[in-house]
Design a protein around this motif. Structure first.
Motif, mmCIF file in Angstrom:
data_model
loop_
_atom_site.group_PDB
_atom_site.id
_atom_site.type_symbol
_atom_site.label_atom_id
_atom_site.label_comp_id
_atom_site.label_asym_id
_atom_site.label_seq_id
_atom_site.Cartn_x
_atom_site.Cartn_y
_atom_site.Cartn_z
ATOM 1 N N ASP A 126 0.830 -1.202 0.000
ATOM 2 C CA ASP A 126 0.000 0.000 0.000
ATOM 3 C C ASP A 126 0.866 1.255 0.000
ATOM 4 O O ASP A 126 0.640 2.177 -0.778
ATOM 5 C CB ASP A 126 -0.929 -0.008 1.216
ATOM 6 C CG ASP A 126 -1.839 1.200 1.256
ATOM 7 O OD1 ASP A 126 -2.603 1.392 0.281
ATOM 8 O OD2 ASP A 126 -1.796 1.954 2.253
ATOM 9 N N ASP A 166 -4.576 2.130 -6.029
ATOM 10 C CA ASP A 166 -5.474 0.990 -5.844
ATOM 11 C C ASP A 166 -5.335 -0.012 -6.981
ATOM 12 O O ASP A 166 -5.335 -1.228 -6.761
ATOM 13 C CB ASP A 166 -6.926 1.463 -5.738
ATOM 14 C CG ASP A 166 -7.160 2.314 -4.502
ATOM 15 O OD1 ASP A 166 -6.457 2.100 -3.491
ATOM 16 O OD2 ASP A 166 -8.043 3.197 -4.547
ATOM 17 N N LYS A 190 -1.982 -1.891 -6.525
ATOM 18 C CA LYS A 190 -2.075 -2.910 -5.477
ATOM 19 C C LYS A 190 -2.853 -4.125 -5.966
ATOM 20 O O LYS A 190 -2.445 -5.264 -5.729
ATOM 21 C CB LYS A 190 -2.752 -2.338 -4.232
ATOM 22 C CG LYS A 190 -1.910 -1.359 -3.462
ATOM 23 C CD LYS A 190 -2.561 -0.972 -2.159
ATOM 24 C CE LYS A 190 -3.905 -0.333 -2.380
ATOM 25 N NZ LYS A 190 -4.523 0.204 -1.181
#
Length: 126
Positions: free
Chosen positions: A30, A91, A94
């Motif tokens: 993250d 996002d 990831k």
């Protein structure tokens, strides 16, 4: 000089309660994704600034203006990335990294490797 008897001692429980846990792989992923998104946003802001004529709002001298503009852009990028209101690139990164990691973990035997289309380095050299 302080003698050995004067050193403060703490029991292991007190020391363990004060320590933070090491970040796990998900937290590291993250953080890396958000930092990468922030880097790209910062570069884009710098490039966009080069296309705009200075307004004089932040001063007329080149060095002070560029410093203020950089700090302002960096504050905007940091706020956007830390609150998760960036472009959504972090996002997606990831998700892609996690999906790729799951795919890599599934392939364990040479037969599975051959069937997946991924060749080991030894198979490429003749």
């Amino acid at each position: 000089m302080i003698g050995l008897g004067a050193l403060p001692t703490a029991d292991p429980l007190t020391q363990a309660q004060g320590m933070k846990a090491l970040p796990g792989p998900a937290e590291k992923t993250d953080k890396a994704a958000r930092q990468f998104e922030g880097l790209l946003m910062g570069l884009l802001f710098q490039t966009m600034r080069k296309t705009v004529e200075p307004s004089g709002l932040l001063g007329d001298s080149g060095q002070s203006r560029s410093t203020y503009e950089y700090l302002m852009d960096q504050a905007v990028v940091d706020q956007a990335v830390s609150t998760g209101h960036g472009w959504g690139l972090a996002d997606r990164l990831k998700e892609s990294w996690n999906q790729h990691e799951k795919t890599d973990k599934k392939i364990t035997t040479p037969d599975e490797l051959r069937d997946s289309g991924k060749l080991p380095i030894g198979a490429l050299s003749r």
